[in-house]
Design a protein around this motif. Structure first.
Motif, PDB file in Angstrom:
ATOM      1  N   SER A 127     -10.673 -29.319 -38.547  1.00 51.31           N
ATOM      2  CA  SER A 127     -11.662 -29.637 -39.579  1.00 51.31           C
ATOM      3  C   SER A 127     -12.755 -28.568 -39.682  1.00 51.31           C
ATOM      4  N   GLU A 128     -13.002 -27.818 -38.589  1.00 50.29           N
ATOM      5  CA  GLU A 128     -13.992 -26.736 -38.672  1.00 50.29           C
ATOM      6  C   GLU A 128     -13.546 -25.717 -39.717  1.00 50.29           C
ATOM      7  N   ALA A 129     -12.274 -25.353 -39.670  1.00 48.88           N
ATOM      8  CA  ALA A 129     -11.747 -24.383 -40.638  1.00 48.88           C
ATOM      9  C   ALA A 129     -11.759 -24.979 -42.038  1.00 48.88           C
ATOM     10  N   VAL A 130     -11.376 -26.265 -42.152  1.00 53.32           N
ATOM     11  CA  VAL A 130     -11.374 -26.912 -43.474  1.00 53.32           C
ATOM     12  C   VAL A 130     -12.779 -26.871 -44.064  1.00 53.32           C
ATOM     13  N   ASN A 131     -13.780 -27.241 -43.258  1.00 48.60           N
ATOM     14  CA  ASN A 131     -15.141 -27.333 -43.789  1.00 48.60           C
ATOM     15  C   ASN A 131     -15.773 -25.965 -44.039  1.00 48.60           C
ATOM     16  N   TYR A 132     -15.339 -24.971 -43.280  1.00 47.81           N
ATOM     17  CA  TYR A 132     -15.780 -23.600 -43.582  1.00 47.81           C
ATOM     18  C   TYR A 132     -15.269 -23.196 -44.962  1.00 47.81           C
ATOM     19  N   LEU A 133     -13.974 -23.458 -45.203  1.00 44.14           N
ATOM     20  CA  LEU A 133     -13.398 -23.120 -46.511  1.00 44.14           C
ATOM     21  C   LEU A 133     -14.091 -23.918 -47.617  1.00 44.14           C
ATOM     22  N   ALA A 134     -14.390 -25.199 -47.326  1.00 46.32           N
ATOM     23  CA  ALA A 134     -15.089 -26.035 -48.316  1.00 46.32           C
ATOM     24  C   ALA A 134     -16.436 -25.413 -48.673  1.00 46.32           C
ATOM     25  N   SER A 135     -17.136 -24.872 -47.677  1.00 43.57           N
ATOM     26  CA  SER A 135     -18.468 -24.295 -47.937  1.00 43.57           C
ATOM     27  C   SER A 135     -18.379 -23.061 -48.833  1.00 43.57           C
ATOM     28  N   LEU A 136     -17.199 -22.455 -48.895  1.00 45.70           N
ATOM     29  CA  LEU A 136     -17.028 -21.270 -49.757  1.00 45.70           C
ATOM     30  C   LEU A 136     -16.605 -21.664 -51.173  1.00 45.70           C
ATOM     31  N   GLY A 137     -16.290 -22.942 -51.363  1.00 50.96           N
ATOM     32  CA  GLY A 137     -15.908 -23.390 -52.707  1.00 50.96           C
ATOM     33  C   GLY A 137     -14.458 -23.802 -52.847  1.00 50.96           C
ATOM     34  N   ILE A 138     -13.686 -23.729 -51.751  1.00 50.62           N
ATOM     35  CA  ILE A 138     -12.278 -24.166 -51.787  1.00 50.62           C
ATOM     36  C   ILE A 138     -12.246 -25.686 -51.967  1.00 50.62           C
ATOM     37  N   LYS A 139     -11.419 -26.152 -52.899  1.00 45.13           N
ATOM     38  CA  LYS A 139     -11.440 -27.585 -53.224  1.00 45.13           C
ATOM     39  C   LYS A 139     -10.398 -28.407 -52.456  1.00 45.13           C
ATOM     40  N   ARG A 140      -9.374 -27.760 -51.935  1.00 46.52           N
ATOM     41  CA  ARG A 140      -8.353 -28.506 -51.188  1.00 46.52           C
ATOM     42  C   ARG A 140      -7.696 -27.575 -50.167  1.00 46.52           C
ATOM     43  N   VAL A 141      -7.286 -28.161 -49.043  1.00 47.75           N
ATOM     44  CA  VAL A 141      -6.597 -27.370 -48.019  1.00 47.75           C
ATOM     45  C   VAL A 141      -5.222 -27.976 -47.770  1.00 47.75           C
ATOM     46  N   VAL A 142      -4.196 -27.119 -47.852  1.00 40.34           N
ATOM     47  CA  VAL A 142      -2.832 -27.551 -47.510  1.00 40.34           C
ATOM     48  C   VAL A 142      -2.673 -27.325 -46.007  1.00 40.34           C
ATOM     49  N   LEU A 143      -2.546 -28.420 -45.286  1.00 44.70           N
ATOM     50  CA  LEU A 143      -2.498 -28.296 -43.823  1.00 44.70           C
ATOM     51  C   LEU A 143      -1.220 -27.605 -43.364  1.00 44.70           C
ATOM     52  N   ALA A 144      -1.292 -26.994 -42.193  1.00 41.56           N
ATOM     53  CA  ALA A 144      -0.090 -26.455 -41.554  1.00 41.56           C
ATOM     54  C   ALA A 144       0.868 -27.617 -41.297  1.00 41.56           C
ATOM     55  N   ARG A 145       2.158 -27.333 -41.353  1.00 40.45           N
ATOM     56  CA  ARG A 145       3.133 -28.411 -41.125  1.00 40.45           C
ATOM     57  C   ARG A 145       3.134 -28.874 -39.661  1.00 40.45           C
ATOM     58  N   GLU A 146       2.440 -28.156 -38.811  1.00 36.37           N
ATOM     59  CA  GLU A 146       2.527 -28.429 -37.375  1.00 36.37           C
ATOM     60  C   GLU A 146       1.554 -29.506 -36.889  1.00 36.37           C
ATOM     61  N   VAL A 147       0.734 -30.059 -37.800  1.00 36.46           N
ATOM     62  CA  VAL A 147      -0.176 -31.130 -37.350  1.00 36.46           C
ATOM     63  C   VAL A 147       0.531 -32.472 -37.430  1.00 36.46           C
ATOM     64  N   ASP A 148       0.163 -33.395 -36.534  1.00 35.49           N
ATOM     65  CA  ASP A 148       0.812 -34.705 -36.554  1.00 35.49           C
ATOM     66  C   ASP A 148      -0.108 -35.746 -37.200  1.00 35.49           C
ATOM     67  N   LEU A 149       0.426 -36.933 -37.359  1.00 38.87           N
ATOM     68  CA  LEU A 149      -0.280 -37.991 -38.069  1.00 38.87           C
ATOM     69  C   LEU A 149      -1.630 -38.329 -37.440  1.00 38.87           C
ATOM     70  N   GLU A 150      -1.660 -38.358 -36.116  1.00 41.61           N
ATOM     71  CA  GLU A 150      -2.911 -38.659 -35.408  1.00 41.61           C
ATOM     72  C   GLU A 150      -3.972 -37.616 -35.747  1.00 41.61           C
ATOM     73  N   GLN A 151      -3.559 -36.356 -35.727  1.00 44.35           N
ATOM     74  CA  GLN A 151      -4.504 -35.271 -36.057  1.00 44.35           C
ATOM     75  C   GLN A 151      -4.908 -35.352 -37.528  1.00 44.35           C
ATOM     76  N   ILE A 152      -3.972 -35.726 -38.384  1.00 41.99           N
ATOM     77  CA  ILE A 152      -4.287 -35.843 -39.822  1.00 41.99           C
ATOM     78  C   ILE A 152      -5.347 -36.928 -40.033  1.00 41.99           C
TER      79      ILE A 152
END
Ligand code: SF4
Length: 403
Positions: A127-152
């Motif tokens: 989420s640190e990377a997601v929120n960094y990208l959000a702060s730059l104006g990115i509206k959505r992040v496509v997660l790596a396929r390697e995360v599991d449901l718990e992490q999602i």
């Protein structure tokens, strides 16, 4: 559950875009001729992009354009980046999918109406990377396929922008496609859309003894591929986790594959929102009709086990798909079909479509365009006329019924 989750489908051509939308995709992603992976996909011309967007918007769907190539200098000289972005914005493309922060930053500054989504190529897993990208104006992040449901579940709670998760299609043995096998073996660059799927080839496995190598695999070949992803049984969990978009992989796949897979997830998602009891076996059986490789839930269900790896490297091309409906002359009960696989008089087929339930049909006779009768349709793309006494429509699919 609040806003309905987005079902996002691949489209390698204008025809596939229309099929995906007709079969229930809320959004499609396409590649233009510039800045896109999937060099071999029948990528969209500028006019195709406009036509695709118009068609999708008329049917309340969205279009995202991929710009996720690992760009070299020559990519920028082929078509001016700013001009391309302004064109996409001018024809009302809903968003672009990027892996380069440079392309993202140019888009954000000169084409503010285009949403910018960060591609899975960026391998975002926290989420640190997601929120960094959000702060730059990115509206959505496509997660790596390697995360599991718990992490999602954790990620959706902490993230300031929407998250997109892959639910179906090919998987890599390497991390989110960061793989050079294909480059080394056949000089085809996986990160520029040219992957030759070298991990799925047949290999012999040797063990080194003192003076020689001894072949270990006796009968079967060895390969290093993973099974394809199929998240049918986890869709409810992903909806409840607060994911914004569910993504199907496969811009190189056929119209039949797109129709079958999109329809299956569309019906499942709608059934979940309607609070229906779900018969997962039904959906798994339906989706299998378009699959030519074994599937698993990939990383979504947690740690990878022997069940997520592929031991039989052979693809089994589906022969079930025999054609699709080009037109229907209702007064004459005549369906005009484009043949895609061999079928003959006596076969039992099954029609299905966006507005047509699976409907069984026995071929009693078939006709060519000039009115002559034939017993068999052996040629791909051949036009065949069939007597069909239930209403079908352009884009309905026909498959051979098994058993
Ligand atoms: S060779 Fe296999 S692991 Fe490598 S990029 Fe291609 S599909 Fe992925």
């Amino acid at each position: 559950m609040k806003n309905k989750i987005e079902l996002l489908a691949p489209a390698g051509s204008l025809e596939k875009l229309k099929i995906a939308v007709m079969y229930g995709a809320d959004a499609v992603y396409i590649g233009g001729k510039f800045y896109s992976l999937r060099a071999r996909a029948n990528n969209f011309s500028l006019d195709d992009i406009k036509e695709g967007v118009d068609f999708a918007h008329k049917n309340q769907s969205k279009v995202y354009v991929t710009m996720n190539v690992a760009a070299r200098d020559e990519d920028f000289s082929e078509y001016e980046l700013t001009e391309y972005l302004k064109y996409l914005e001018s024809v009302d493309v809903d968003g672009i999918i990027v892996s380069s922060m440079y392309i993202a930053s140019v888009a954000l500054s000169i084409a503010p109406k285009l949403e910018v989504h960060m591609s899975t190529q960026a391998s975002i897993t926290n989420s640190e990377a997601v929120n960094y990208l959000a702060s730059l104006g990115i509206k959505r992040v496509v997660l790596a396929r390697e995360v599991d449901l718990e992490q999602i579940r954790l990620l959706t709670k902490k993230s300031k922008v929407g998250l997109e998760v892959f639910i179906h299609g090919g998987m890599c043995s390497s991390f989110s496609g960061r793989c050079m096998l294909s480059n080394y073996y056949v000089n085809r660059d996986a990160n520029r859309g040219g992957c030759a799927h070298s991990c799925r080839w047949n290999y012999n496995l040797y063990k080194k003894s003192l003076f020689k190598y001894k072949k270990v695999n006796k009968d079967n070949y060895f390969n290093i591929a993973s099974k394809d992803l199929c998240a049918i049984t986890l869709i409810k969990d992903l909806i409840e986790a607060g994911v914004e978009s569910l993504k199907i992989e496969g811009r190189m796949k056929s119209e039949y594959y797109i129709a079958t897979v999109v329809r299956c997830y569309r019906n499942l998602i709608d059934a979940i929102y309607n609070g229906e009891d779900i018969d997962y076996n039904y959906y798994l059986e339906e989706i299998k009709k378009a699959e030519n490789r074994e599937t698993s839930t990939g990383f979504l269900a947690g740690g990878i086990t022997v069940n997520e790896q592929l031991y039989d490297s052979n693809d089994h091309p589906t022969k079930e798909f025999v054609g699709y409906v080009l037109d229907y002359e209702e007064d004459k009960h005549l369906a005009i079909i484009e043949q895609r696989n061999h079928f003959k008089v006596g076969d039992t087929l099954e029609f299905f479509g966006p507005n047509l339930k699976n409907t069984s049909y026995k071929v009693e006779k078939m006709m060519l365009e000039d009115g002559s009768m034939v017993d068999v349709a052996p040629h791909p793309k051949q036009t065949i006329y069939l007597d069909v006494n239930f209403r079908v429509a352009r884009g309905d699919m026909i498959r051979k019924k098994q058993g």
